[in-house]
Scaffold this motif. Structure first.
Motif, PDB file in Angstrom:
ATOM      1  N   GLN A 164       8.767   2.293   3.198  1.00 57.46           N
ATOM      2  CA  GLN A 164       7.941   3.369   2.328  1.00 57.46           C
ATOM      3  C   GLN A 164       8.250   4.685   3.430  1.00 57.46           C
ATOM      4  O   GLN A 164       8.095   5.828   2.659  1.00 57.46           O
ATOM      5  N   SER A 165       7.599   4.422   4.045  1.00 50.94           N
ATOM      6  CA  SER A 165       6.639   5.980   4.192  1.00 50.94           C
ATOM      7  C   SER A 165       7.138   5.827   5.860  1.00 50.94           C
ATOM      8  O   SER A 165       6.716   4.979   6.748  1.00 50.94           O
ATOM      9  N   ARG A 166       8.228   6.995   6.804  1.00 51.06           N
ATOM     10  CA  ARG A 166       8.150   7.394   7.404  1.00 51.06           C
ATOM     11  C   ARG A 166       6.919   7.014   8.731  1.00 51.06           C
ATOM     12  O   ARG A 166       7.036   7.480   9.833  1.00 51.06           O
ATOM     13  N   ASP A 167       6.121   7.608   8.551  1.00 52.96           N
ATOM     14  CA  ASP A 167       4.655   8.772   9.064  1.00 52.96           C
ATOM     15  C   ASP A 167       4.165   6.956   9.143  1.00 52.96           C
ATOM     16  O   ASP A 167       2.813   6.751  10.343  1.00 52.96           O
ATOM     17  N   GLY A 168       3.991   5.587   8.198  1.00 54.07           N
ATOM     18  CA  GLY A 168       3.799   4.525   9.336  1.00 54.07           C
ATOM     19  C   GLY A 168       2.952   4.397   7.704  1.00 54.07           C
ATOM     20  O   GLY A 168       2.456   3.185   8.168  1.00 54.07           O
ATOM     21  N   GLU A 169       2.181   5.678   6.607  1.00 51.34           N
ATOM     22  CA  GLU A 169       1.026   4.574   6.032  1.00 51.34           C
ATOM     23  C   GLU A 169       1.538   3.850   5.354  1.00 51.34           C
ATOM     24  O   GLU A 169       0.144   3.517   4.726  1.00 51.34           O
ATOM     25  N   GLY A 170       2.224   4.115   4.946  1.00 55.43           N
ATOM     26  CA  GLY A 170       2.706   2.599   4.393  1.00 55.43           C
ATOM     27  C   GLY A 170       2.904   1.796   5.068  1.00 55.43           C
ATOM     28  O   GLY A 170       2.059   0.423   4.250  1.00 55.43           O
ATOM     29  N   VAL A 171       2.963   1.298   5.848  1.00 52.85           N
ATOM     30  CA  VAL A 171       3.226  -0.302   6.704  1.00 52.85           C
ATOM     31  C   VAL A 171       1.688  -0.337   6.350  1.00 52.85           C
ATOM     32  O   VAL A 171       1.399  -1.103   6.550  1.00 52.85           O
ATOM     33  N   ARG A 172       1.000   1.382   7.599  1.00 55.11           N
ATOM     34  CA  ARG A 172      -0.006   0.767   7.479  1.00 55.11           C
ATOM     35  C   ARG A 172      -1.327   0.260   6.251  1.00 55.11           C
ATOM     36  O   ARG A 172      -2.147  -1.161   6.350  1.00 55.11           O
ATOM     37  N   ALA A 173      -1.035   0.698   5.250  1.00 57.76           N
ATOM     38  CA  ALA A 173      -1.293  -0.327   3.333  1.00 57.76           C
ATOM     39  C   ALA A 173      -0.829  -1.244   3.650  1.00 57.76           C
ATOM     40  O   ALA A 173      -1.961  -2.316   2.893  1.00 57.76           O
ATOM     41  N   TYR A 174       0.164  -1.399   3.781  1.00 57.89           N
ATOM     42  CA  TYR A 174       0.589  -2.873   3.422  1.00 57.89           C
ATOM     43  C   TYR A 174      -0.044  -3.495   4.584  1.00 57.89           C
ATOM     44  O   TYR A 174      -0.865  -5.124   3.681  1.00 57.89           O
ATOM     45  N   LEU A 175      -0.625  -3.804   5.735  1.00 66.08           N
ATOM     46  CA  LEU A 175      -0.747  -4.481   6.930  1.00 66.08           C
ATOM     47  C   LEU A 175      -2.119  -4.569   6.755  1.00 66.08           C
ATOM     48  O   LEU A 175      -2.508  -5.236   6.562  1.00 66.08           O
ATOM     49  N   LEU A 176      -3.053  -3.782   5.621  1.00 65.98           N
ATOM     50  CA  LEU A 176      -4.144  -3.516   5.756  1.00 65.98           C
ATOM     51  C   LEU A 176      -4.573  -4.661   4.206  1.00 65.98           C
ATOM     52  O   LEU A 176      -5.545  -5.039   4.445  1.00 65.98           O
ATOM     53  N   GLN A 177      -3.425  -4.950   3.939  1.00 70.46           N
ATOM     54  CA  GLN A 177      -3.607  -5.475   1.877  1.00 70.46           C
ATOM     55  C   GLN A 177      -3.531  -6.907   2.172  1.00 70.46           C
ATOM     56  O   GLN A 177      -3.655  -7.338   2.272  1.00 70.46           O
ATOM     57  N   ASN A 178      -2.610  -6.923   3.476  1.00 73.29           N
ATOM     58  CA  ASN A 178      -1.339  -8.538   3.994  1.00 73.29           C
ATOM     59  C   ASN A 178      -2.128  -8.477   5.331  1.00 73.29           C
ATOM     60  O   ASN A 178      -1.135  -8.319   6.362  1.00 73.29           O
ATOM     61  N   PRO A 179      -2.988  -8.470   6.007  1.00 74.35           N
ATOM     62  CA  PRO A 179      -2.988  -9.044   7.203  1.00 74.35           C
ATOM     63  C   PRO A 179      -2.576 -10.768   8.319  1.00 74.35           C
ATOM     64  O   PRO A 179      -1.870 -10.448   9.506  1.00 74.35           O
ATOM     65  N   GLU A 180      -2.493 -11.185   6.616  1.00 71.63           N
ATOM     66  CA  GLU A 180      -1.963 -12.088   7.459  1.00 71.63           C
ATOM     67  C   GLU A 180      -0.458 -12.686   7.810  1.00 71.63           C
ATOM     68  O   GLU A 180      -0.205 -13.276   8.658  1.00 71.63           O
ATOM     69  N   VAL A 181       0.198 -10.854   7.179  1.00 74.55           N
ATOM     70  CA  VAL A 181       1.539 -11.762   8.463  1.00 74.55           C
ATOM     71  C   VAL A 181       1.700 -10.986   9.523  1.00 74.55           C
ATOM     72  O   VAL A 181       2.496 -11.890  10.027  1.00 74.55           O
TER      73      VAL A 181
END
Length: 230
Positions: A23-40
């Protein structure tokens, strides 16, 4: 977070089918998703590890899965081959025997191949050589069970297992010291080193390796996973 790191994580998550990570080129979407889903991340690491193990196994699969003479039990043309590297002096190998027997009894399509890996004592190497001789005489399974039942490898227990298996003693002594037996033991040691095994029992099934007395359920699960991807 450095952009290279974000790109790597984006690739990992995208490979798992997660569009939200992009969702976000600057990585915030990635970071937020991983924080919410660390099992990934754990799932990604597990997949990477399986790919690495498969890459190690595949070039040697034929050597690993082809038994020495009659050193196997179960289905001759099974759809899954479970390979056990073992030592007769290994208590965990002995403890695993009922699990292997149960697996063969309950799964008519599995083949179990035994690879001698006598690393614990001189006596276990002598037992391994006798086991290879038994395999050549078509008496591997009887000797294998009798050897564990007799106790730790010694001249007495090896002789007792050989008698139980009905081995020809003259042929036994000759077969134990043939170049073929020497080559088999050397090959197994090299395979174990290549696969990173540090002890026994060690197992190969499909693209997985397992270490230790993992129990019936783990062996069954590994066989089912190999069958599902074959």
């Amino acid at each position: 977070m450095p952009y290279a790191g974000v790109a790597l994580l984006s690739g990992v998550v995208a490979s798992l089918g997660t569009a939200a990570a992009l969702q976000s080129r600057d990585g915030e979407g990635v970071r937020a998703y991983l924080l919410q889903n660390p099992e990934v991340l754990q799932e990604a690491m597990d997949r990477l590890r399986l790919k690495q193990v498969a890459a190690q196994i595949e070039p040697y699969r034929r050597q690993i899965e082809t038994p020495f003479a009659g050193a196997w039990i179960g289905a001759k043309d099974g759809d899954v081959t479970l390979v056990q590297f073992f030592d007769y002096a290994c208590g965990y190998c002995k403890a695993s025997l009922p699990d292997v027997q149960r697996l063969v009894r309950e799964d008519p399509k599995v083949k179990v191949v035994f690879r001698e890996l006598p690393i614990l004592s001189r006596e276990s190497e002598v037992a391994a050589r006798a086991s290879l001789a038994a395999a050549e005489q078509g008496r591997f399974e009887v000797f294998h069970d009798a050897m564990y039942a007799a106790g730790r490898p010694s001249p007495e227990t090896i002789a007792a297992a050989a008698r139980k298996a009905g081995l020809d003693q003259t042929k036994l002594q000759t077969a134990m010291n043939t170049p073929r037996a020497e080559q088999e033991l050397g090959k197994n040691i090299e395979l174990a080193r290549t696969l990173g095994f540090t002890g026994t029992p060690s197992w190969v099934v499909g693209n997985q390796v397992l270490s230790g007395a993992v129990g019936y359920d783990a062996l069954k699960k590994a066989v089912e996973a190999a069958r599902a991807t074959s």
